[in-house]
Write a protein that holds these residues in place. Structure first.
Motif, PDB file in Angstrom:
ATOM      1  N   MET A   1       0.829  -1.211   0.000  1.00 54.95           N
ATOM      2  CA  MET A   1       0.000   0.000   0.000  1.00 54.95           C
ATOM      3  C   MET A   1       0.861   1.258   0.000  1.00 54.95           C
ATOM      4  O   MET A   1       0.341   2.366  -0.003  1.00 54.95           O
ATOM      5  CB  MET A   1      -0.914  -0.006   1.232  1.00 54.95           C
ATOM      6  N   GLY A   2       2.175   1.066   0.028  1.00 48.47           N
ATOM      7  CA  GLY A   2       3.094   2.192   0.033  1.00 48.47           C
ATOM      8  C   GLY A   2       3.176   2.891   1.382  1.00 48.47           C
ATOM      9  O   GLY A   2       3.543   4.068   1.442  1.00 48.47           O
ATOM     10  N   LEU A   3       2.860   2.171   2.467  1.00 44.66           N
ATOM     11  CA  LEU A   3       2.835   2.785   3.793  1.00 44.66           C
ATOM     12  C   LEU A   3       3.872   2.168   4.716  1.00 44.66           C
ATOM     13  O   LEU A   3       4.123   0.964   4.669  1.00 44.66           O
ATOM     14  CB  LEU A   3       1.459   2.600   4.443  1.00 44.66           C
ATOM     15  N   THR A   4       4.449   3.004   5.564  1.00 40.97           N
ATOM     16  CA  THR A   4       5.295   2.535   6.652  1.00 40.97           C
ATOM     17  C   THR A   4       4.402   2.274   7.863  1.00 40.97           C
ATOM     18  O   THR A   4       3.246   2.729   7.892  1.00 40.97           O
ATOM     19  CB  THR A   4       6.345   3.592   7.026  1.00 40.97           C
ATOM     20  N   PRO A   5       4.907   1.581   8.878  1.00 41.48           N
ATOM     21  CA  PRO A   5       4.096   1.384  10.086  1.00 41.48           C
ATOM     22  C   PRO A   5       3.633   2.701  10.724  1.00 41.48           C
ATOM     23  O   PRO A   5       2.474   2.813  11.143  1.00 41.48           O
ATOM     24  CB  PRO A   5       5.017   0.609  11.018  1.00 41.48           C
ATOM     25  N   HIS A   6       4.509   3.709  10.793  1.00 38.15           N
ATOM     26  CA  HIS A   6       4.105   5.006  11.356  1.00 38.15           C
ATOM     27  C   HIS A   6       2.996   5.651  10.525  1.00 38.15           C
ATOM     28  O   HIS A   6       2.047   6.211  11.065  1.00 38.15           O
ATOM     29  CB  HIS A   6       5.294   5.976  11.444  1.00 38.15           C
ATOM     30  N   GLN A   7       3.127   5.579   9.206  1.00 36.34           N
ATOM     31  CA  GLN A   7       2.104   6.163   8.345  1.00 36.34           C
ATOM     32  C   GLN A   7       0.776   5.425   8.499  1.00 36.34           C
ATOM     33  O   GLN A   7      -0.277   6.056   8.582  1.00 36.34           O
ATOM     34  CB  GLN A   7       2.565   6.128   6.882  1.00 36.34           C
ATOM     35  N   ALA A   8       0.837   4.101   8.569  1.00 35.46           N
ATOM     36  CA  ALA A   8      -0.390   3.321   8.738  1.00 35.46           C
ATOM     37  C   ALA A   8      -1.051   3.652  10.073  1.00 35.46           C
ATOM     38  O   ALA A   8      -2.270   3.841  10.142  1.00 35.46           O
ATOM     39  CB  ALA A   8      -0.073   1.824   8.656  1.00 35.46           C
ATOM     40  N   ARG A   9      -0.254   3.758  11.110  1.00 35.65           N
ATOM     41  CA  ARG A   9      -0.820   4.075  12.428  1.00 35.65           C
ATOM     42  C   ARG A   9      -1.389   5.491  12.447  1.00 35.65           C
ATOM     43  O   ARG A   9      -2.458   5.737  13.002  1.00 35.65           O
ATOM     44  CB  ARG A   9       0.240   3.903  13.515  1.00 35.65           C
ATOM     45  N   ALA A  10      -0.682   6.439  11.820  1.00 32.70           N
ATOM     46  CA  ALA A  10      -1.188   7.815  11.750  1.00 32.70           C
ATOM     47  C   ALA A  10      -2.500   7.864  10.977  1.00 32.70           C
ATOM     48  O   ALA A  10      -3.426   8.584  11.364  1.00 32.70           O
ATOM     49  CB  ALA A  10      -0.151   8.728  11.098  1.00 32.70           C
ATOM     50  N   LEU A  11      -2.597   7.097   9.919  1.00 29.97           N
ATOM     51  CA  LEU A  11      -3.844   7.043   9.145  1.00 29.97           C
ATOM     52  C   LEU A  11      -4.966   6.455  10.001  1.00 29.97           C
ATOM     53  O   LEU A  11      -6.084   6.974  10.000  1.00 29.97           O
ATOM     54  CB  LEU A  11      -3.637   6.221   7.869  1.00 29.97           C
ATOM     55  N   ARG A  12      -4.656   5.392  10.747  1.00 28.38           N
ATOM     56  CA  ARG A  12      -5.677   4.790  11.617  1.00 28.38           C
ATOM     57  C   ARG A  12      -6.123   5.774  12.693  1.00 28.38           C
ATOM     58  O   ARG A  12      -7.325   5.927  12.938  1.00 28.38           O
ATOM     59  CB  ARG A  12      -5.133   3.508  12.267  1.00 28.38           C
TER      60      ARG A  12
ATOM     61  N   ASP B   1       1.199  12.793  19.697  1.00 28.69           N
ATOM     62  CA  ASP B   1       0.978  12.160  20.999  1.00 28.69           C
ATOM     63  C   ASP B   1       0.561  10.701  20.837  1.00 28.69           C
ATOM     64  O   ASP B   1       1.056   9.823  21.542  1.00 28.69           O
ATOM     65  CB  ASP B   1      -0.078  12.912  21.804  1.00 28.69           C
ATOM     66  N   ALA B   2      -0.356  10.446  19.920  1.00 30.42           N
ATOM     67  CA  ALA B   2      -0.846   9.081  19.708  1.00 30.42           C
ATOM     68  C   ALA B   2       0.260   8.151  19.217  1.00 30.42           C
ATOM     69  O   ALA B   2       0.303   6.973  19.586  1.00 30.42           O
ATOM     70  CB  ALA B   2      -2.010   9.084  18.725  1.00 30.42           C
ATOM     71  N   LEU B   3       1.153   8.682  18.387  1.00 31.57           N
ATOM     72  CA  LEU B   3       2.249   7.883  17.846  1.00 31.57           C
ATOM     73  C   LEU B   3       3.472   7.875  18.762  1.00 31.57           C
ATOM     74  O   LEU B   3       4.434   7.149  18.510  1.00 31.57           O
ATOM     75  CB  LEU B   3       2.663   8.396  16.462  1.00 31.57           C
ATOM     76  N   ARG B   4       3.442   8.740  19.779  1.00 25.97           N
ATOM     77  CA  ARG B   4       4.569   8.907  20.710  1.00 25.97           C
ATOM     78  C   ARG B   4       5.839   9.294  19.966  1.00 25.97           C
ATOM     79  O   ARG B   4       6.902   8.704  20.154  1.00 25.97           O
ATOM     80  CB  ARG B   4       4.788   7.633  21.532  1.00 25.97           C
TER      81      ARG B   4
ATOM     82  N   GLU C   1       6.295  15.091   9.253  1.00 25.56           N
ATOM     83  CA  GLU C   1       6.848  14.328   8.134  1.00 25.56           C
ATOM     84  C   GLU C   1       5.922  13.172   7.742  1.00 25.56           C
ATOM     85  O   GLU C   1       5.705  12.903   6.554  1.00 25.56           O
ATOM     86  CB  GLU C   1       8.240  13.805   8.488  1.00 25.56           C
ATOM     87  N   VAL C   2       5.367  12.486   8.745  1.00 31.53           N
ATOM     88  CA  VAL C   2       4.451  11.374   8.473  1.00 31.53           C
ATOM     89  C   VAL C   2       3.193  11.893   7.759  1.00 31.53           C
ATOM     90  O   VAL C   2       2.756  11.330   6.760  1.00 31.53           O
ATOM     91  CB  VAL C   2       4.086  10.634   9.784  1.00 31.53           C
ATOM     92  N   VAL C   3       2.637  12.978   8.277  1.00 32.19           N
ATOM     93  CA  VAL C   3       1.426  13.548   7.670  1.00 32.19           C
ATOM     94  C   VAL C   3       1.731  14.100   6.283  1.00 32.19           C
ATOM     95  O   VAL C   3       0.906  13.962   5.366  1.00 32.19           O
ATOM     96  CB  VAL C   3       0.799  14.610   8.596  1.00 32.19           C
ATOM     97  N   ASP C   4       2.895  14.710   6.087  1.00 28.11           N
ATOM     98  CA  ASP C   4       3.286  15.184   4.754  1.00 28.11           C
ATOM     99  C   ASP C   4       3.253  14.030   3.749  1.00 28.11           C
ATOM    100  O   ASP C   4       2.728  14.181   2.638  1.00 28.11           O
ATOM    101  CB  ASP C   4       4.688  15.795   4.772  1.00 28.11           C
ATOM    102  N   ALA C   5       3.799  12.881   4.142  1.00 27.03           N
ATOM    103  CA  ALA C   5       3.821  11.723   3.241  1.00 27.03           C
ATOM    104  C   ALA C   5       2.399  11.242   2.946  1.00 27.03           C
ATOM    105  O   ALA C   5       2.079  10.915   1.795  1.00 27.03           O
ATOM    106  CB  ALA C   5       4.651  10.594   3.850  1.00 27.03           C
ATOM    107  N   LEU C   6       1.554  11.221   3.971  1.00 28.90           N
ATOM    108  CA  LEU C   6       0.156  10.810   3.763  1.00 28.90           C
ATOM    109  C   LEU C   6      -0.578  11.812   2.877  1.00 28.90           C
ATOM    110  O   LEU C   6      -1.381  11.422   2.027  1.00 28.90           O
ATOM    111  CB  LEU C   6      -0.559  10.661   5.102  1.00 28.90           C
ATOM    112  N   GLU C   7      -0.289  13.090   3.064  1.00 26.45           N
ATOM    113  CA  GLU C   7      -0.928  14.123   2.240  1.00 26.45           C
ATOM    114  C   GLU C   7      -0.454  14.024   0.792  1.00 26.45           C
ATOM    115  O   GLU C   7      -1.252  14.147  -0.142  1.00 26.45           O
ATOM    116  CB  GLU C   7      -0.641  15.507   2.820  1.00 26.45           C
TER     117      GLU C   7
END
Length: 134
Positions: free
Chosen positions: A27-38, A53-56, A64-70
């Motif tokens: 899906m082109g996602l890292t674990p951090h990106q998948a968790r941020a999406l969830r 906070d949720a991702l600690r 950076e994670v949200v930039d990649a998701l965006e």
């Protein structure tokens, strides 16, 4: 082979993380990106600080994670209607579809992983883990 509970539990956690990384990769996602999406998908708009906070992780790392998701059109940023200075992150329609696929794939993989346990063993494991996190 680890001989104590904490080492065994960490080994299981690392094994699950590796398996889920493999599930997310197509899906082109890292674990951090998948968790941020969830995490983002559980809300109708979430501030970056709440995602961090949720991702600690640090706010910078969350950005950076949200930039990649965006960039993948999975989330969008929009102004917070309650605070003009704040920005909310929300899941897009494509993000919702990806989240559904991610959840289904992760559930299937967890069922495969824990499938070697009997129903009674799985129930006992849930009870024990629940007791430890309370």
């Amino acid at each position: 082979m680890p001989d104590n509970e904490s080492d065994l539990l960490m080994q299981v956690a690392r094994t699950l993380r590796r398996r889920w990384s493999a599930v997310y990769a197509p899906m082109g996602l890292t674990p951090h990106q998948a968790r941020a999406l969830r995490v983002t998908g559980e809300h109708d708009g979430l501030r970056l600080s709440a995602i961090a906070d949720a991702l600690r992780i640090s706010a910078r790392s969350a950005t950076e994670v949200v930039d990649a998701l965006e960039n993948a059109d999975l989330v969008t940023r929009r102004p917070d209607p309650t605070d003009r200075r704040a920005i909310l992150v929300a899941v897009t329609a494509l993000g919702e579809q990806t989240l559904a696929s991610l959840t289904a794939a992760r559930t299937k993989d967890a069922d495969d992983f824990f499938g070697r346990l009997t129903d009674n063993e799985r129930a006992s494991l849930r009870d024990i883990l629940g007791k430890l996190v309370r």
